[in-house]
Design an enzyme around this catalytic site. Sequence first.
Site, short mmCIF file in Angstrom:
data_model
loop_
_atom_site.label_atom_id
_atom_site.label_comp_id
_atom_site.label_asym_id
_atom_site.label_seq_id
_atom_site.Cartn_x
_atom_site.Cartn_y
_atom_site.Cartn_z
N PRO A 86 0.83 -1.21 0.00
CA PRO A 86 0.00 0.00 0.00
C PRO A 86 0.87 1.26 0.00
O PRO A 86 1.86 1.34 0.73
CB PRO A 86 -0.79 -0.11 1.30
CG PRO A 86 -0.77 -1.56 1.65
CD PRO A 86 0.50 -2.12 1.10
N CYS A 87 0.48 2.23 -0.82
CA CYS A 87 1.31 3.45 -0.93
C CYS A 87 0.81 4.58 -0.03
O CYS A 87 1.53 5.55 0.20
CB CYS A 87 1.41 3.92 -2.37
SG CYS A 87 0.11 3.46 -3.44
N GLN A 88 -0.40 4.45 0.50
CA GLN A 88 -0.96 5.56 1.31
C GLN A 88 -0.01 6.01 2.43
O GLN A 88 0.11 7.21 2.68
CB GLN A 88 -2.32 5.17 1.90
CG GLN A 88 -3.45 5.04 0.89
CD GLN A 88 -3.47 3.68 0.19
OE1 GLN A 88 -2.61 2.84 0.39
NE2 GLN A 88 -4.48 3.45 -0.64
N PRO A 89 0.72 5.09 3.13
CA PRO A 89 1.59 5.57 4.21
C PRO A 89 2.71 6.49 3.73
O PRO A 89 3.28 7.22 4.53
CB PRO A 89 2.21 4.27 4.78
CG PRO A 89 1.37 3.17 4.28
CD PRO A 89 0.70 3.62 3.03
N PHE A 90 3.02 6.46 2.44
CA PHE A 90 4.15 7.25 1.93
C PHE A 90 3.68 8.37 1.00
O PHE A 90 4.48 9.06 0.39
CB PHE A 90 5.13 6.33 1.18
CG PHE A 90 5.40 5.05 1.92
CD1 PHE A 90 6.13 5.08 3.10
CD2 PHE A 90 4.89 3.83 1.47
CE1 PHE A 90 6.36 3.91 3.81
CE2 PHE A 90 5.11 2.67 2.17
CZ PHE A 90 5.84 2.69 3.35
#
Length: 345
Positions: A86-90
């Site tokens: 998942p890319c949301q954390p970055f």
Amino acid sequence: MEEKRKKWPIAIDLFSGCGGVTEGLKQARFKVVAAVDIDPVCCKTYKLNHKKVKLFKKDIRKVEPKDLLKLIPDGQELDLLTVCAPCQPFSSQNRHKGDDERTPLILESIKFIKVLKPRVVFFENVPGLAESYVFTDLQTALHEDGYTTIDPVVIDAADYGVPQRRPRFIYLASRTKESISVPRAVTPGVKRITVRQAIGDLMKLNSGERDPNDRLHTARKHKEIALRRLKYIPKDGGSRSSLPDYLQLECHKKHNGHKDVYGRMAWDTVAPTLTTGCTNITRGRFAHPNEDRGITVREAARLQTFPDEYEFYGNLEQVATQVGNAVPVNMMKNIACHIRSHLRG
Ligand SMILES: C[S@@+](CC[C@H](N)C(=O)[O-])C[C@H]1O[C@@H](n2cnc3c(N)ncnc32)[C@H](O)[C@@H]1O
């Protein structure tokens, strides 16, 4: 044919979502033997399209690498492991990224790398990953396991056969003798595929209408006020700066940001980055170039280069989420073809 197929390089897809990576790999003639994803809706879509792949519908933290190892045919190695956590954390748009519990998920790939010993590992994410502690930990673990890595690069999907500006962080690790690289652009500059080429042939729709032959080509039903605003946005790339004062949103009068909302895509260039809100005109430049409505999920799927035959499970909101989160098929296919040549040495 089956004999030839046996010689296709073997791949495993971690964080497989609705299957953008797997579809790209298959088009590049990889044999995908296993995939892992936790989301039940994505998994249903994945299964509709990739029936022969063993799909682990589970939290990756609970998947045993040895269960994946069993799926690699005797006498063959795992050629490629893909990791699209998942890319949301970055993401730069995530204001709560400091405490996102998904941040360390990408490091779960290490336990699979240790057991499966893939010849090449492919990581895809948003550029912000490079600034996170997890990237340093990942790099260290790969080097300890004997992998050579590239310096991470940020590419634009638009240069790889995708009609969409989509900056992506790409990181490759290899334990083959030859050093690995990211392929050169295949559609740079004027060769880029445009919005017109991607969606220009689809049926014209007004707000709330649908193509009777394609449930995914259904236009959102906009409120009266949204339709009034859309009428003022110039066709082919116009933005909300053209709205008369009385139609400007209160929140937009006070600050200068979010300039793309209510904006229209332009016909003869690439689309902006699609997100999970890609059919919602209040979430970005997601209005059709000349029809008064947001783009449909069919249009979004085309802009992510999913073939029309690709089946999506779920309601239109769920499909938009899957499409917005996916890795564009053509980008993956072009990178996978390059990795395939590297594997052949
Ligand atoms: C960027 S998306 C993957 C896109 C996909 N590779 C594609 O090409 O369509 C990230 C995926 O990670 C999955 N995911 C999030 N947390 C997970 C977990 N704990 N275990 C397994 N999958 C997880 C999400 O369901 C989502 O589908």
